[in-house]
Scaffold this active site. Sequence first.
Site, PDB file in Angstrom:
ATOM      1  N   SER A 138       2.594 -11.196 -13.129  1.00 43.07           N
ATOM      2  CA  SER A 138       2.174 -10.634 -14.400  1.00 43.07           C
ATOM      3  C   SER A 138       2.987 -11.286 -15.505  1.00 43.07           C
ATOM      4  O   SER A 138       4.160 -11.602 -15.318  1.00 43.07           O
ATOM      5  CB  SER A 138       2.408  -9.125 -14.393  1.00 43.07           C
ATOM      6  OG  SER A 138       2.554  -8.646 -15.717  1.00 43.07           O
ATOM      7  N   HIS A 196     -13.960   8.627   4.602  1.00 41.81           N
ATOM      8  CA  HIS A 196     -13.732   9.197   3.257  1.00 41.81           C
ATOM      9  C   HIS A 196     -12.374   8.756   2.703  1.00 41.81           C
ATOM     10  O   HIS A 196     -11.801   9.454   1.861  1.00 41.81           O
ATOM     11  CB  HIS A 196     -13.796  10.729   3.274  1.00 41.81           C
ATOM     12  CG  HIS A 196     -14.970  11.292   4.003  1.00 41.81           C
ATOM     13  ND1 HIS A 196     -16.118  11.680   3.366  1.00 41.81           N
ATOM     14  CD2 HIS A 196     -15.178  11.496   5.325  1.00 41.81           C
ATOM     15  CE1 HIS A 196     -16.989  12.122   4.276  1.00 41.81           C
ATOM     16  NE2 HIS A 196     -16.445  12.009   5.459  1.00 41.81           N
ATOM     17  N   GLU A 221      -9.295  -9.646  -5.667  1.00 43.91           N
ATOM     18  CA  GLU A 221      -9.959  -8.954  -6.784  1.00 43.91           C
ATOM     19  C   GLU A 221     -11.123  -9.775  -7.328  1.00 43.91           C
ATOM     20  O   GLU A 221     -12.184  -9.237  -7.649  1.00 43.91           O
ATOM     21  CB  GLU A 221      -8.956  -8.708  -7.919  1.00 43.91           C
ATOM     22  CG  GLU A 221      -7.885  -7.700  -7.578  1.00 43.91           C
ATOM     23  CD  GLU A 221      -6.829  -7.660  -8.671  1.00 43.91           C
ATOM     24  OE1 GLU A 221      -6.961  -6.859  -9.597  1.00 43.91           O
ATOM     25  OE2 GLU A 221      -5.873  -8.456  -8.597  1.00 43.91           O
ATOM     26  N   LYS A 276       5.801  -7.772 -10.593  1.00 45.62           N
ATOM     27  CA  LYS A 276       4.470  -7.668 -10.001  1.00 45.62           C
ATOM     28  C   LYS A 276       4.028  -8.864  -9.179  1.00 45.62           C
ATOM     29  O   LYS A 276       4.369 -10.004  -9.449  1.00 45.62           O
ATOM     30  CB  LYS A 276       3.431  -7.406 -11.094  1.00 45.62           C
ATOM     31  CG  LYS A 276       3.618  -6.020 -11.660  1.00 45.62           C
ATOM     32  CD  LYS A 276       2.355  -5.427 -12.174  1.00 45.62           C
ATOM     33  CE  LYS A 276       1.325  -5.251 -11.098  1.00 45.62           C
ATOM     34  NZ  LYS A 276       0.089  -4.732 -11.661  1.00 45.62           N
TER      35      LYS A 276
END
Length: 471
Positions: free
Chosen positions: A289, A168, A302, A295
Amino acid sequence: MKKPVKKPVNGPVSKAWGGRFREHTSASVESFTESISFDKRLWRHDIRGSIAHARMLARQRIITPKEAATIIRGLNEISAEIAGGSFTFRRDLEDIHMNIEANLTSRVGEAGKKVHTARSRNDQVAVDLRLYLTDEIRTISGLIGTLEEAMLLIAERHISDIMPGYTHLQRAQPVLLSHHLMAYVAMFDRDRGRFSDCLRRMDVMPLGACALAGTSLPTDRDSVARELGFGSMAMNSIDAVSDRDFALEFLAASAILIMHLSRLAEELVLWSTEEFRFIEISDRFTTGSSIMPQKKNPDVAELIRGKTGRIYGNLISLLTLMKGLPLAYNRDMQEDKLPVFDTVDTVTACLAILGEMLPEITFNTERMKKTAGKGYSTATDLAEYLVRKGVPFREAHEITGRIVRHCIDRNVGLEQLDLPELRSFSPVIARDIFGALDPSESVKARNSFGGTSPAEVKRQIRHYRRALKRK
Ligand code: ARG
């Protein structure tokens, strides 16, 4: 504007099938129905099939040995031109089959007109696609093997590093990082298995089924199957030209594979967050970024996760395409190639980049170990300790639960309680409890088959190393 009057055609329309037509195909229909823009990818396999077919026609005296030799010479020339990039593909010739056949005839003359004896594009496209997919699946299986190798190396390097295991997405029990990674090796091993099952059923030759009903000419399909490397021939000629199960199985195996890749990608994304800080992916495999200078984004992971949607879509697309088709061939089936090609390209690219990226990941083992002991992750060890001392499991679970609540109220860890405190919950608890509450001891103790103890993870590594050698 006055419409130009169409001149009636004198003689047959210039198509392989032009005989019964009086008018030329409209340009819009040509562009709507063509498949050459994408099926030219099948050229190698189309030519391989035609050469085997021509040889058989000569062996069976359906054409002469000289005609077969002329056809084969022409096909080899075409092959060299396509490979060299000098071949002109024509959209008005619809597809790869007719582009090659038309070019052959203009190149070698009369003999070229005989290559299509005792076959149809229906069985031709089916054999091309099977030959093509067989090659691609072998490449994909090899790439999965490379990925397994990379995972195995990392697992070996981190054989005794501890991390929190989750259920979980809540910290559950300490596990070995190598154990966690080996779970992916187990998935990839099944994926390779699915592709090889798929190859077994693909290994059936449809060529010679002709349009759907077979032929009255004295062909010998068996020898063509052997020459093309097929294990057997399609038993039923109607099925041979109607069946796309083999492509569906490939798309389904790919969908399951990319689901696995996506789960791994998701973990890499999570683990590289400031919140987890379990891994750092090298600069070479991350991007920045355009607005936030600090970043470093895990874009490769992804995108692998993102491309999963396309691969599922491709499976659904072909399933839907096939579901309402009456037997045998229908032109709808020309649309089978787009999802198949897209899946081949996408899955191949994902496997290749992931194989490159894995060795570029640094594991923050200190942090993993520190977090592994937090969140009462050794509570199960405490319960199992009580069981070893004769307490029934349900009671042990209840006692441990009360100890955990006691710790939460005091904001301390299990290992911070002293012996009298622990014994106030159960008199069977003794000094040896502290061993059980240490994450490294907890991991070592989980030596049931397939469990997280170093000895068991080493067994898993040996097992999958052997499985890889067998591939
Ligand atoms: N381009 C067609 C396809 O990909 C080849 C088979 C065409 N057969 C036919 N009877 N029109 O499916």
